[in-house]
Write a protein that holds these residues in place. Structure first.
Motif, short mmCIF file in Angstrom:
data_model
loop_
_atom_site.label_atom_id
_atom_site.label_comp_id
_atom_site.label_asym_id
_atom_site.label_seq_id
_atom_site.Cartn_x
_atom_site.Cartn_y
_atom_site.Cartn_z
N LYS A 90 0.83 -1.21 0.00
CA LYS A 90 0.00 0.00 0.00
C LYS A 90 0.86 1.25 0.00
O LYS A 90 0.46 2.29 -0.51
N SER A 91 2.07 1.15 0.56
CA SER A 91 2.96 2.31 0.62
C SER A 91 3.85 2.43 -0.62
O SER A 91 4.66 3.33 -0.71
N GLY A 92 3.68 1.52 -1.56
CA GLY A 92 4.49 1.55 -2.77
C GLY A 92 4.12 2.71 -3.68
O GLY A 92 2.99 3.18 -3.68
N ASN A 93 5.11 3.15 -4.44
CA ASN A 93 4.89 4.26 -5.38
C ASN A 93 5.46 3.86 -6.74
O ASN A 93 6.38 4.48 -7.23
N PHE A 94 4.91 2.81 -7.32
CA PHE A 94 5.38 2.30 -8.60
C PHE A 94 4.81 3.12 -9.75
O PHE A 94 3.77 3.75 -9.62
N ASP A 95 5.51 3.03 -10.87
CA ASP A 95 5.03 3.65 -12.11
C ASP A 95 4.02 2.68 -12.73
O ASP A 95 4.39 1.62 -13.22
N ILE A 96 2.73 3.02 -12.64
CA ILE A 96 1.66 2.18 -13.19
C ILE A 96 0.88 3.02 -14.19
O ILE A 96 0.32 4.06 -13.83
N LYS A 97 0.85 2.55 -15.43
CA LYS A 97 0.12 3.25 -16.48
C LYS A 97 -1.12 2.46 -16.87
O LYS A 97 -1.03 1.27 -17.12
N LYS A 98 -2.25 3.14 -16.92
CA LYS A 98 -3.50 2.52 -17.33
C LYS A 98 -3.56 2.49 -18.85
O LYS A 98 -3.35 3.50 -19.50
N ILE A 99 -3.83 1.31 -19.42
CA ILE A 99 -3.93 1.16 -20.88
C ILE A 99 -5.39 1.25 -21.32
O ILE A 99 -5.72 1.92 -22.29
N SER A 100 -6.26 0.55 -20.60
CA SER A 100 -7.68 0.53 -20.97
C SER A 100 -8.49 0.07 -19.76
O SER A 100 -7.93 -0.35 -18.75
N SER A 101 -9.80 0.14 -19.89
CA SER A 101 -10.67 -0.40 -18.84
C SER A 101 -11.84 -1.12 -19.50
O SER A 101 -12.25 -0.79 -20.61
N SER A 102 -12.32 -2.14 -18.80
CA SER A 102 -13.45 -2.92 -19.30
C SER A 102 -14.07 -3.67 -18.12
O SER A 102 -13.50 -3.72 -17.03
N LYS A 103 -15.22 -4.25 -18.38
CA LYS A 103 -15.91 -5.00 -17.32
C LYS A 103 -15.84 -6.49 -17.62
O LYS A 103 -15.79 -6.91 -18.78
N ASP A 104 -15.83 -7.29 -16.55
CA ASP A 104 -15.86 -8.74 -16.72
C ASP A 104 -17.31 -9.21 -16.80
O ASP A 104 -18.25 -8.39 -16.81
N GLU A 105 -17.50 -10.53 -16.84
CA GLU A 105 -18.85 -11.09 -16.99
C GLU A 105 -19.76 -10.78 -15.80
O GLU A 105 -20.98 -10.90 -15.88
N ASN A 106 -19.19 -10.35 -14.67
CA ASN A 106 -19.97 -9.98 -13.49
C ASN A 106 -20.14 -8.46 -13.36
O ASN A 106 -20.49 -7.96 -12.30
N ALA A 107 -19.83 -7.73 -14.43
CA ALA A 107 -19.94 -6.27 -14.49
C ALA A 107 -18.98 -5.56 -13.53
O ALA A 107 -19.23 -4.43 -13.12
N VAL A 108 -17.88 -6.23 -13.18
CA VAL A 108 -16.85 -5.61 -12.34
C VAL A 108 -15.88 -4.88 -13.26
O VAL A 108 -15.44 -5.43 -14.27
N GLU A 109 -15.53 -3.65 -12.90
CA GLU A 109 -14.63 -2.82 -13.70
C GLU A 109 -13.17 -3.22 -13.46
O GLU A 109 -12.73 -3.34 -12.32
N TRP A 110 -12.44 -3.45 -14.55
CA TRP A 110 -11.02 -3.80 -14.50
C TRP A 110 -10.23 -2.84 -15.37
O TRP A 110 -10.70 -2.41 -16.42
N GLU A 111 -9.01 -2.55 -14.95
CA GLU A 111 -8.12 -1.71 -15.72
C GLU A 111 -6.92 -2.52 -16.18
O GLU A 111 -6.28 -3.20 -15.37
N LYS A 112 -6.65 -2.50 -17.48
CA LYS A 112 -5.43 -3.12 -17.98
C LYS A 112 -4.31 -2.12 -17.74
O LYS A 112 -4.44 -0.94 -18.08
N VAL A 113 -3.23 -2.58 -17.11
CA VAL A 113 -2.15 -1.68 -16.71
C VAL A 113 -0.79 -2.22 -17.12
O VAL A 113 -0.62 -3.41 -17.40
#
Length: 195
Positions: A90-113
């Motif tokens: 939780k205290s990490g400060n990594f370089d994370i870039k979001k590529i896209s977002s979509s929902k799974d079959e349960n309508a949960v939002e996911w981000e490709k990173v």
């Protein structure tokens, strides 16, 4: 002249490692910078990384995966399945870039990173098949002592971790190999054929 030699060596270093795809053969510590001493994450076995550069005994790596929207401490292999690629502090400060977002079959939002981090330049291999072969042998040779070994495609990717955890203490599988076997089982589960 001296600057052009250093620049040429830097370019050579980037070209040697810049597009090299490797796989973690064990659980590996992740660091935010090339000289950090505090672990801020862990990379799991069989996870694919791209080597961006080498600095001393560390490599700068890049990996792709999925984060559940609003959760920044876990990167998964595919959306909707609990196949962990990396766990982050939780205290990490990594370089994370979001590529896209979509929902799974349960309508949960996911981000490709894409995550950029550093790790030690050890326990990395180009040969993913040998990792899977080792895991398969460990599973087959240890999980058939008490009963016939379950077919790898008998359970889903989300079911395998608890099934394996319930039985692994009755086997001779060493602690350092347990994540490797779990990753193998999950990535070859009955609901992973199209992934």
């Amino acid at each position: 002249m001296k600057k052009s030699i250093i620049f040429g060596v830097s370019l050579l270093s980037i070209s040697l490692y810049g597009s090299e795809i490797m796989y973690s053969s064990s659980v590996k510590n992740l660091f935010e910078t090339s000289d950090s001493t505090t672990r801020k994450g862990r990379l799991l076995p069989t996870s694919e990384v791209k080597i961006l550069e080498k600095k001393g005994n560390r490599v700068k790596i890049e990996m792709e995966g999925y984060m559940k929207s609003g959760v920044s401490t876990a990167i998964y292999f595919v959306k909707g399945k609990r196949i962990l690629v990396a766990g982050l502090s939780k205290s990490g400060n990594f370089d994370i870039k979001k590529i896209s977002s979509s929902k799974d079959e349960n309508a949960v939002e996911w981000e490709k990173v894409v995550l950029t981090a550093y790790t030690k330049n050890s326990n990395l291999t180009k040969d993913l098949d040998s990792l899977y072969s080792k895991a398969q042998e460990l599973f087959k040779n240890n999980c058939s002592i008490c009963h016939p070994a379950h077919p790898v495609n008998e359970f889903t990717a989300n079911q395998w971790p608890s099934m394996f955890k319930a039985m692994v203490n009755r086997t001779a599988i060493q602690k350092q190999d347990r994540y490797l076997v779990t990753q193998y089982l999950q990535k070859h589960a009955k609901d992973m054929k199209g992934e």
